[in-house]
Design an enzyme around this catalytic site. Structure first.
Site, short mmCIF file in Angstrom:
data_model
loop_
_atom_site.label_atom_id
_atom_site.label_comp_id
_atom_site.label_asym_id
_atom_site.label_seq_id
_atom_site.Cartn_x
_atom_site.Cartn_y
_atom_site.Cartn_z
N ASP A 8 -23.37 -73.37 -16.39
CA ASP A 8 -24.00 -73.23 -17.94
C ASP A 8 -25.10 -74.25 -17.49
OD1 ASP A 8 -24.31 -71.89 -19.69
OD2 ASP A 8 -23.54 -73.56 -20.90
N GLU A 67 -25.07 -69.12 -14.39
CA GLU A 67 -25.13 -68.21 -15.27
C GLU A 67 -26.79 -67.83 -14.95
OE1 GLU A 67 -26.06 -67.56 -20.24
OE2 GLU A 67 -23.90 -69.39 -19.39
N ASP A 139 -20.40 -76.33 -23.77
CA ASP A 139 -21.01 -75.58 -22.59
C ASP A 139 -20.04 -76.05 -21.79
OD1 ASP A 139 -24.10 -75.68 -23.72
OD2 ASP A 139 -23.38 -77.56 -24.74
#
EC number: 3.1.21.10
Length: 173
Positions: A8, A67, A139
């Protein structure tokens, strides 16, 4: 028995999560955050590259998933996020890992069942899916969600290709 590294990305905090897939089972191997310091963006990008490179050396993943950039209201933030993604992707490609990209909606849908899930819902489902004693930091949970999404996407592709295991008389073949 694939090991998947999910990322991420962020220019200040980049989450990572590592899972191992054994058949239909997903095992938690590790997760955390790379926290960059300083105001100099090129140095922060190097910290992300070095951090992801170290995680790759430590866990020896077979696959890398990250992502995708979303459309942000602030163009400067979107550009920095894209550069952070680039640093992580370069670390993966230097290690000769295949790179897969997923949108936030795809990730949330794979983990929670709805693309509009909140961060807390993702954290809770990651805790449940990976049988963790506590919910991971946001996260890190998002990064684990990327890895879980990649696993589910691969499983779906295998099923669609006809190579999936079939259940006959209570057994898998």
């Amino acid at each position: 028995m694939a090991i998947i590294l999910g990322v991420d990305p962020g220019s200040r905090i980049t989450g990572y999560g590592v899972i191992q897939c054994l058949g239909r089972q997903q095992l938690y191997l590790g997760s955390g955050c790379i926290r960059t310091s300083g105001e100099d963006l090129p140095l922060r990008l190097k910290q992300i590259f070095d951090g992801i490179s170290e995680i790759i050396r430590q866990y020896q993943p077979d696959e890398f998933a990250i992502e995708r950039v979303f459309l942000a209201k602030n163009a400067d933030s979107a550009l920095k996020l894209g550069q952070a993604r680039g640093a992580a992707i370069v670390a993966a490609t230097v290690a000769n890992l295949p790179v897969a990209e997923y949108s936030a909606t795809q990730i949330k849908n794979a983990v929670v069942g709805t693309g509009r899930a909140k961060k807390e819902q993702v954290q809770h489902m990651i805790q449940q899916l990976l049988k963790l004693p506590a919910a991971p930091q946001a996260d890190a949970a998002d990064a684990l969600g990327v890895a879980v999404c990649h696993y589910h996407t691969n499983q779906s592709l295998v099923a669609l290709s006809g190579r999936a295991t079939t259940r006959t008389y209570g057994r898998y073949r």
